[in-house]
Motif scaffolding. Structure first.
Motif, PDB file in Angstrom:
ATOM      1  N   TRP A  49       0.782  -1.257  -0.008  1.00  8.26           N
ATOM      2  CA  TRP A  49      -0.027   0.100  -0.138  1.00  8.26           C
ATOM      3  C   TRP A  49       0.883   1.249  -0.028  1.00  8.26           C
ATOM      4  O   TRP A  49       0.406   2.181  -0.691  1.00  8.26           O
ATOM      5  CB  TRP A  49      -0.920   0.002   1.341  1.00  8.26           C
ATOM      6  CG  TRP A  49      -2.030  -1.016   1.600  1.00  8.26           C
ATOM      7  CD1 TRP A  49      -2.263  -1.644   2.780  1.00  8.26           C
ATOM      8  CD2 TRP A  49      -2.114  -2.166   0.640  1.00  8.26           C
ATOM      9  NE1 TRP A  49      -3.087  -2.457   2.572  1.00  8.26           N
ATOM     10  CE2 TRP A  49      -3.279  -2.939   1.395  1.00  8.26           C
ATOM     11  CE3 TRP A  49      -2.184  -2.390  -0.552  1.00  8.26           C
ATOM     12  CZ2 TRP A  49      -3.863  -4.139   0.820  1.00  8.26           C
ATOM     13  CZ3 TRP A  49      -2.633  -3.587  -1.330  1.00  8.26           C
ATOM     14  CH2 TRP A  49      -3.427  -4.441  -0.496  1.00  8.26           C
ATOM     15  N   VAL A  61     -10.107   9.531  -0.950  1.00  9.03           N
ATOM     16  CA  VAL A  61     -10.520   8.329  -1.804  1.00  9.03           C
ATOM     17  C   VAL A  61     -10.599   7.086  -1.028  1.00  9.03           C
ATOM     18  O   VAL A  61      -9.599   6.603  -0.526  1.00  9.03           O
ATOM     19  CB  VAL A  61      -9.507   8.118  -2.890  1.00  9.03           C
ATOM     20  CG1 VAL A  61      -9.904   6.879  -3.979  1.00  9.03           C
ATOM     21  CG2 VAL A  61      -9.453   9.223  -3.685  1.00  9.03           C
ATOM     22  N   PRO A  63     -10.659   2.943  -0.450  1.00  7.80           N
ATOM     23  CA  PRO A  63     -10.493   2.593   0.761  1.00  7.80           C
ATOM     24  C   PRO A  63      -9.163   3.526   1.260  1.00  7.80           C
ATOM     25  O   PRO A  63      -8.361   3.568   0.585  1.00  7.80           O
ATOM     26  CB  PRO A  63     -10.243   1.286   1.036  1.00  7.80           C
ATOM     27  CG  PRO A  63      -9.404   0.710  -0.325  1.00  7.80           C
ATOM     28  CD  PRO A  63     -10.407   1.602  -1.282  1.00  7.80           C
ATOM     29  N   LEU A  65      -5.894   3.632   2.685  1.00  7.34           N
ATOM     30  CA  LEU A  65      -4.797   2.662   2.671  1.00  7.34           C
ATOM     31  C   LEU A  65      -3.737   3.518   3.634  1.00  7.34           C
ATOM     32  O   LEU A  65      -2.564   2.830   3.602  1.00  7.34           O
ATOM     33  CB  LEU A  65      -4.357   2.234   1.477  1.00  7.34           C
ATOM     34  CG  LEU A  65      -5.729   1.571   0.727  1.00  7.34           C
ATOM     35  CD1 LEU A  65      -5.184   1.045  -0.711  1.00  7.34           C
ATOM     36  CD2 LEU A  65      -6.019   0.204   1.595  1.00  7.34           C
ATOM     37  N   VAL A  89     -13.634  -7.322  -3.232  1.00  8.88           N
ATOM     38  CA  VAL A  89     -13.376  -6.249  -4.390  1.00  8.88           C
ATOM     39  C   VAL A  89     -11.825  -5.965  -4.205  1.00  8.88           C
ATOM     40  O   VAL A  89     -11.215  -5.697  -5.325  1.00  8.88           O
ATOM     41  CB  VAL A  89     -14.210  -5.066  -3.924  1.00  8.88           C
ATOM     42  CG1 VAL A  89     -13.795  -3.824  -4.748  1.00  8.88           C
ATOM     43  CG2 VAL A  89     -15.760  -5.463  -3.899  1.00  8.88           C
ATOM     44  N   SER A  93      -9.824  -5.652  -7.607  1.00 10.24           N
ATOM     45  CA  SER A  93      -9.138  -4.174  -7.836  1.00 10.24           C
ATOM     46  C   SER A  93      -7.730  -4.503  -8.511  1.00 10.24           C
ATOM     47  O   SER A  93      -7.451  -3.561  -9.207  1.00 10.24           O
ATOM     48  CB  SER A  93      -9.101  -3.337  -6.730  1.00 10.24           C
ATOM     49  OG  SER A  93      -8.215  -3.541  -6.038  1.00 10.24           O
ATOM     50  N   PRO A 104      -3.112  -0.287  -9.112  1.00  9.37           N
ATOM     51  CA  PRO A 104      -3.168   1.198  -9.583  1.00  9.37           C
ATOM     52  C   PRO A 104      -3.717   1.190 -10.726  1.00  9.37           C
ATOM     53  O   PRO A 104      -3.283   0.397 -11.636  1.00  9.37           O
ATOM     54  CB  PRO A 104      -1.663   1.571  -9.310  1.00  9.37           C
ATOM     55  CG  PRO A 104      -1.106   0.516  -8.500  1.00  9.37           C
ATOM     56  CD  PRO A 104      -1.845  -0.644  -8.929  1.00  9.37           C
TER      57      PRO A 104
HETATM   58  C1  HEC Z   1      -3.711   7.335  -9.116  1.00  2.10           C
HETATM   59  C2  HEC Z   1      -4.594   7.123  -7.987  1.00  2.10           C
HETATM   60  C3  HEC Z   1      -4.667   5.889  -7.499  1.00  2.10           C
HETATM   61  C4  HEC Z   1      -3.746   4.930  -6.907  1.00  2.10           C
HETATM   62  C5  HEC Z   1      -2.201   4.734  -7.186  1.00  2.10           C
HETATM   63  C6  HEC Z   1      -4.640   3.777  -6.506  1.00  2.10           C
HETATM   64  N1  HEC Z   1      -5.812   3.900  -6.453  1.00  2.10           N
HETATM   65 FE1  HEC Z   1      -7.480   2.745  -6.077  1.00  2.10          FE
HETATM   66  N2  HEC Z   1      -8.751   3.996  -6.603  1.00  2.10           N
HETATM   67  C7  HEC Z   1      -8.411   5.310  -7.099  1.00  2.10           C
HETATM   68  C8  HEC Z   1      -9.791   6.045  -7.537  1.00  2.10           C
HETATM   69  C9  HEC Z   1      -9.780   7.351  -8.021  1.00  2.10           C
HETATM   70  C10 HEC Z   1     -11.023   5.246  -6.969  1.00  2.10           C
HETATM   71  C11 HEC Z   1     -12.305   5.529  -6.879  1.00  2.10           C
HETATM   72  C12 HEC Z   1     -12.960   4.783  -8.124  1.00  2.10           C
HETATM   73  C13 HEC Z   1     -12.534   5.146  -9.637  1.00  2.10           C
HETATM   74  O1  HEC Z   1     -12.840   6.226  -9.857  1.00  2.10           O
HETATM   75  O2  HEC Z   1     -11.892   4.303 -10.304  1.00  2.10           O
HETATM   76  C14 HEC Z   1     -10.173   3.809  -6.390  1.00  2.10           C
HETATM   77  C15 HEC Z   1     -10.797   2.868  -6.141  1.00  2.10           C
HETATM   78  C16 HEC Z   1     -10.349   1.825  -5.318  1.00  2.10           C
HETATM   79  C17 HEC Z   1     -10.985   0.712  -4.832  1.00  2.10           C
HETATM   80  C18 HEC Z   1     -12.512   0.552  -4.625  1.00  2.10           C
HETATM   81  C19 HEC Z   1     -12.963   0.129  -6.110  1.00  2.10           C
HETATM   82  C20 HEC Z   1     -14.500  -0.247  -6.088  1.00  2.10           C
HETATM   83  O3  HEC Z   1     -15.138  -0.657  -6.980  1.00  2.10           O
HETATM   84  O4  HEC Z   1     -15.246   0.163  -5.080  1.00  2.10           O
HETATM   85  C21 HEC Z   1     -10.139  -0.228  -4.361  1.00  2.10           C
HETATM   86  C22 HEC Z   1     -10.461  -1.517  -3.656  1.00  2.10           C
HETATM   87  C23 HEC Z   1      -8.847   0.332  -4.403  1.00  2.10           C
HETATM   88  N3  HEC Z   1      -8.829   1.834  -5.255  1.00  2.10           N
HETATM   89  C24 HEC Z   1      -7.646   0.026  -4.154  1.00  2.10           C
HETATM   90  C25 HEC Z   1      -6.366   0.281  -4.368  1.00  2.10           C
HETATM   91  C26 HEC Z   1      -4.995  -0.380  -4.291  1.00  2.10           C
HETATM   92  C27 HEC Z   1      -4.750  -1.797  -3.448  1.00  2.10           C
HETATM   93  C28 HEC Z   1      -3.946   0.422  -4.768  1.00  2.10           C
HETATM   94  C29 HEC Z   1      -2.698   0.107  -4.843  1.00  2.10           C
HETATM   95  C30 HEC Z   1      -2.250  -1.385  -5.211  1.00  2.10           C
HETATM   96  C31 HEC Z   1      -4.641   1.384  -5.359  1.00  2.10           C
HETATM   97  N4  HEC Z   1      -6.138   1.541  -5.154  1.00  2.10           N
HETATM   98  C32 HEC Z   1      -3.914   2.583  -5.916  1.00  2.10           C
HETATM   99  C33 HEC Z   1      -7.221   6.075  -7.314  1.00  2.10           C
HETATM  100  C34 HEC Z   1      -5.967   5.103  -7.160  1.00  2.10           C
END
Ligand code: HEC
Length: 128
Positions: A49, A61, A63, A65, A89, A93, A104
């Motif tokens: 994370w 945003v 969860p 982390l 989920v 993801s 990511p």
């Molecule tokens: C560049 C920014 C970014 C990074 C880096 C990122 N995320 Fe996300 N994540 C988001 C956004 C924005 C959302 C909200 C859903 C969407 O708009 O895609 C999200 C949503 C999620 C969700 C919810 C999906 C759902 O359907 O409810 C999970 C679980 C998640 N991220 C896990 C992770 C994990 C684990 C990592 C690292 C391995 C990570 N994310 C890295 C931006 C990021």
């Protein structure tokens, strides 16, 4: 004239073959390390994370982390089903499957890290 046509046809065919070849996505070039038996959340999962997620998942945003919040956010937020990665989920993801956006975004983790997270969930998602 006929010969020229054949040459053109052949070249176009080769171009198609080439484009298929270059479409191949290399998911993981390194050696895939199978997950160990007793995966530690704090020592093996939280660093993932920190390296790949917290720059976005730092509160606003879900969860959340960040180290002190991630376990609760994942378990109570319904992102992890204890013992069942295939229906979690969080696991989807990391694969970008089941309608869950890839995390990511645009940059899949290594298979080794994905398997670590899967192993941790399947082993009961312990807060250890
Ligand atoms: C560049 C920014 C970014 C990074 C880096 C990122 N995320 Fe996300 N994540 C988001 C956004 C924005 C959302 C909200 C859903 C969407 O708009 O895609 C999200 C949503 C999620 C969700 C919810 C999906 C759902 O359907 O409810 C999970 C679980 C998640 N991220 C896990 C992770 C994990 C684990 C990592 C690292 C391995 C990570 N994310 C890295 C931006 C990021």
């Amino acid at each position: 004239m006929k010969k020229l046509f054949k040459i053109v046809l052949f070249s176009v065919g080769m171009l198609f073959l080439q484009s298929c070849y270059y479409d191949t996505v290399i998911v993981d070039e390194g050696e895939v390390i199978p997950p160990p038996d007793d995966i530690s959340y704090s020592e093996q999962i939280m660093p993932i994370w920190a390296d790949y997620c917290v720059n976005c998942h730092k509160g606003a945003v879900a969860p959340d982390l960040r180290p002190s919040n991630s376990y609760n956010a994942l378990l109570n937020g319904g992102y992890v089903l204890t013992g069942d990665a295939d229906n979690s989920v969080l696991y989807h993801s990391l694969l970008g499957t089941n309608g869950v956006p890839l995390m990511p975004p645009g940059a899949k983790l290594s298979s080794t890290n994905i398997n670590l997270v899967k192993g941790w969930i399947d082993q009961g998602a312990k807060n250890n």
